[in-house]
Design an enzyme around this catalytic site. Sequence first.
Site, PDB file in Angstrom:
ATOM      1  N   GLU A 153      11.423  -6.549   6.754  1.00 43.99           N
ATOM      2  CA  GLU A 153      12.584  -7.294   7.210  1.00 43.99           C
ATOM      3  C   GLU A 153      13.635  -7.156   6.113  1.00 43.99           C
ATOM      4  O   GLU A 153      13.392  -7.542   4.967  1.00 43.99           O
ATOM      5  CB  GLU A 153      12.237  -8.756   7.426  1.00 43.99           C
ATOM      6  CG  GLU A 153      13.385  -9.491   8.104  1.00 43.99           C
ATOM      7  CD  GLU A 153      13.330 -10.997   7.902  1.00 43.99           C
ATOM      8  OE1 GLU A 153      13.860 -11.718   8.730  1.00 43.99           O
ATOM      9  OE2 GLU A 153      12.750 -11.440   6.893  1.00 43.99           O
ATOM     10  N   HIS A 177      11.365 -14.520  16.181  1.00 45.84           N
ATOM     11  CA  HIS A 177      11.223 -15.981  16.048  1.00 45.84           C
ATOM     12  C   HIS A 177      12.423 -16.633  15.375  1.00 45.84           C
ATOM     13  O   HIS A 177      12.462 -17.859  15.264  1.00 45.84           O
ATOM     14  CB  HIS A 177       9.939 -16.274  15.260  1.00 45.84           C
ATOM     15  CG  HIS A 177      10.005 -15.707  13.865  1.00 45.84           C
ATOM     16  ND1 HIS A 177       9.965 -14.357  13.619  1.00 45.84           N
ATOM     17  CD2 HIS A 177      10.150 -16.298  12.666  1.00 45.84           C
ATOM     18  CE1 HIS A 177      10.076 -14.148  12.326  1.00 45.84           C
ATOM     19  NE2 HIS A 177      10.194 -15.309  11.714  1.00 45.84           N
ATOM     20  N   ASP A 178      13.370 -15.833  14.873  1.00 46.42           N
ATOM     21  CA  ASP A 178      14.558 -16.382  14.216  1.00 46.42           C
ATOM     22  C   ASP A 178      15.812 -16.248  15.084  1.00 46.42           C
ATOM     23  O   ASP A 178      16.899 -16.649  14.662  1.00 46.42           O
ATOM     24  CB  ASP A 178      14.851 -15.627  12.905  1.00 46.42           C
ATOM     25  CG  ASP A 178      13.789 -15.824  11.844  1.00 46.42           C
ATOM     26  OD1 ASP A 178      13.102 -16.863  11.874  1.00 46.42           O
ATOM     27  OD2 ASP A 178      13.644 -14.928  10.983  1.00 46.42           O
ATOM     28  N   ASP A 202       1.936 -10.532   8.922  1.00 48.87           N
ATOM     29  CA  ASP A 202       3.178 -10.817   8.211  1.00 48.87           C
ATOM     30  C   ASP A 202       2.865 -11.150   6.759  1.00 48.87           C
ATOM     31  O   ASP A 202       2.011 -11.998   6.490  1.00 48.87           O
ATOM     32  CB  ASP A 202       3.799 -12.065   8.880  1.00 48.87           C
ATOM     33  CG  ASP A 202       5.294 -12.015   8.970  1.00 48.87           C
ATOM     34  OD1 ASP A 202       5.917 -11.729   7.937  1.00 48.87           O
ATOM     35  OD2 ASP A 202       5.831 -12.289  10.059  1.00 48.87           O
ATOM     36  N   ASP A 239       8.189  -9.822   4.978  1.00 45.30           N
ATOM     37  CA  ASP A 239       9.283 -10.776   5.112  1.00 45.30           C
ATOM     38  C   ASP A 239      10.338 -10.537   4.019  1.00 45.30           C
ATOM     39  O   ASP A 239       9.983 -10.302   2.857  1.00 45.30           O
ATOM     40  CB  ASP A 239       8.691 -12.192   4.955  1.00 45.30           C
ATOM     41  CG  ASP A 239       9.674 -13.279   5.339  1.00 45.30           C
ATOM     42  OD1 ASP A 239      10.144 -13.260   6.478  1.00 45.30           O
ATOM     43  OD2 ASP A 239       9.952 -14.157   4.499  1.00 45.30           O
TER      44      ASP A 239
HETATM   45  O1  TEU Z   1      13.831 -14.639   7.656  1.00 47.87           O
HETATM   46  C1  TEU Z   1      14.796 -14.226   6.732  1.00 47.87           C
HETATM   47  C2  TEU Z   1      16.154 -14.560   7.058  1.00 47.87           C
HETATM   48  O2  TEU Z   1      17.036 -14.034   6.420  1.00 47.87           O
HETATM   49  C3  TEU Z   1      16.356 -15.554   8.106  1.00 47.87           C
HETATM   50  O3  TEU Z   1      16.188 -16.761   7.475  1.00 47.87           O
HETATM   51  C4  TEU Z   1      17.655 -15.460   8.793  1.00 47.87           C
HETATM   52  O4  TEU Z   1      18.731 -15.343   7.922  1.00 47.87           O
HETATM   53  C5  TEU Z   1      17.833 -16.672   9.600  1.00 47.87           C
HETATM   54  O5  TEU Z   1      16.698 -16.828  10.387  1.00 47.87           O
HETATM   55  C6  TEU Z   1      19.020 -16.548  10.475  1.00 47.87           C
HETATM   56  O6  TEU Z   1      19.116 -17.700  11.219  1.00 47.87           O
HETATM   57  C7  TEU Z   1      12.509 -14.631   7.255  1.00 47.87           C
HETATM   58  C8  TEU Z   1      11.643 -15.207   8.361  1.00 47.87           C
HETATM   59  O7  TEU Z   1      11.725 -14.376   9.477  1.00 47.87           O
HETATM   60  C9  TEU Z   1      12.076 -16.610   8.639  1.00 47.87           C
HETATM   61  O8  TEU Z   1      11.381 -17.180   9.710  1.00 47.87           O
HETATM   62  C10 TEU Z   1      11.853 -17.403   7.371  1.00 47.87           C
HETATM   63  O9  TEU Z   1      12.346 -18.699   7.554  1.00 47.87           O
HETATM   64  C11 TEU Z   1      12.531 -16.773   6.170  1.00 47.87           C
HETATM   65  O10 TEU Z   1      12.296 -15.378   6.079  1.00 47.87           O
HETATM   66  C12 TEU Z   1      11.987 -17.353   4.904  1.00 47.87           C
HETATM   67  O11 TEU Z   1      10.689 -16.880   4.695  1.00 47.87           O
END
Ligand code: TEU
Length: 564
Positions: free
Chosen positions: A254, A327-328, A99, A200
């Site tokens: 992403e 993970h989100d 990542d 990311d």
């Molecule tokens: O996620 C990007 C993102 O847009 C997310 O924050 C999403 O909107 C949110 O999870 C919805 O609940 C990436 C990573 O996957 C995330 O883990 C990070 O927190 C974020 O970027 C910041 O780097």
Amino acid sequence: MPSTQWWKSGAVYQIYPKSFYDSDGDGIGDINGIHQKLDYIHKLGVSAIWITPFYPSGGYDNGYDVSNYCDVDSVYGIIDDFDSLVLAAHSRNIRVIIDMVFNHTASNHPWFLESRSDKTSDKRDYYIWRDENCGHEPNNWGALFGGPAWTKDENSGQYYLHLFSPEQPDLNWENDEVRKSLYNVLKWWINHGVDGFRFDVISLISKDPNLPDGVIESGHSYGNSRPFVANGPKVHTYLKELRQHINDKMCVGEASDVTIDEALKYASIDESELSMVFQFEHMDLDGGESFKWNDRVISHKELKEVLYRWQIELSGKAWNALFWCNHDQPRIVSRLGKETGELWECSAKMLGAALHLMQGTPYIFQGEELGMTNYPFTSFDELQDPESKNAYIEYTENGMFTHGQMMNYICKKARDNARTPMQWNNEKNAGFSIGTPWMPVNPNYTYINAQKQIDDKHSIFNFYRDIIALRKTYSCLVLGSFVPIEPVNDSIFAYIRKDGENEILVVCNFANESLQCYEIIKYLKNSKQLLSNIYYNNKILSGILAPYQSDVWLLNKNEGEESL
Ligand code: TEU
């Protein structure tokens, strides 16, 4: 099957190292833990692992705030552990994707420390600094994790931009040195043997240089920055440049707020930019005014419309990344299936089949292959993730939601649902760690665990194995076209994948009730059932689908409609 890029026929397994397997008993998963579980991953049949950040970090956003891009955080091990993991993965024909968090660094990254130290520092322009605007922030944008998107540096009186949290200052991609430094990071990891990258929030790297105020939408205190930061003016130029530094490595971006038109550029099959992008339109269907904090249920009709549209519009022009979980996101079996009772297993399998057999690269998030579920959070103190903690404080303090409402929404949507420890067996801490796990283990580990499923041929794990293997056996499931069967009930997803060699019908009932699907009977005559998640009846032959039934049939090409 004709030779094609490995990521088109293969599936990718996402590992959140902190919660995967703890090899040294400190309660936190680590690189050696991944190494020790490679045989499990290999058994599933995936072609690659994607490991989320394990670099030294500011510790605010679980690794998505990197303070050194070219090292391993000591909590996860040392670089030699990573090198051994790559060798061991490669010896099993598993590629390694890592990542890259290039939109922002941690606020304790040496570049930012130097940048903020002095207005005249060489690194000042590595970040986005602006003067105050009539005694306020330079514009009205809000940060994703709460508060304004600008923080004042008392030393210089200027503000720096951070789209996520003050601990995650945004890098200034306009600066040539920034981009060069980031490309050097890619080179460093390629020299360590990695096979690909997940970038990311890559859609956010190019900001509208005028940084205009955003619209303050109902339920929000700050302006919406997205129209000015997502898919910005130079993003495609930057990605074409970045591509020159990674040759033919697989790369997935992403891309929040990506439209189909933009995805056709990011993920074009000529791969001048990325190999594919994660789009979130299907995951955002249960969002709303208060962002994702609600208990809305995704409508099957809308879900089908979104997924089919992406299939059809990208076909032959770009490549899809297919995912339900990461993970989100909350766990998919809790979100779209049944998390308890006799239909838990059936619904988890159906969701796997519906996703994996569309066109694109399927991603499995650790534990999805076991039907892991959301965690029953009851108190604020159990939360780890700043996103939900900040949202809880903001919405309960401004009176928008009560404690009970917010906890209900957190149980349904919080990112922490994905981050509880992997459930390996029914022993202490689900076999994740002999220490005290950094997050609580879901109490259902006594019956949802890997050990219980590996040797059970009817388990969710083995169903996932079967769908992964099926994609490797039938080329039509990889490059073949996607032909929806319509009209059918809104809760039935029925489609045919076809190429010059074969035609395969996939039919999935997303509903918790039996449904009629007479429209598919004609295709089944003299056809061969390849896979089903229902072992006790064959009512499908008379057009009846059981709740959450999912069937895959190799069609006899002489049956069905000529037009297909
Ligand atoms: O996620 C990007 C993102 O847009 C997310 O924050 C999403 O909107 C949110 O999870 C919805 O609940 C990436 C990573 O996957 C995330 O883990 C990070 O927190 C974020 O970027 C910041 O780097």
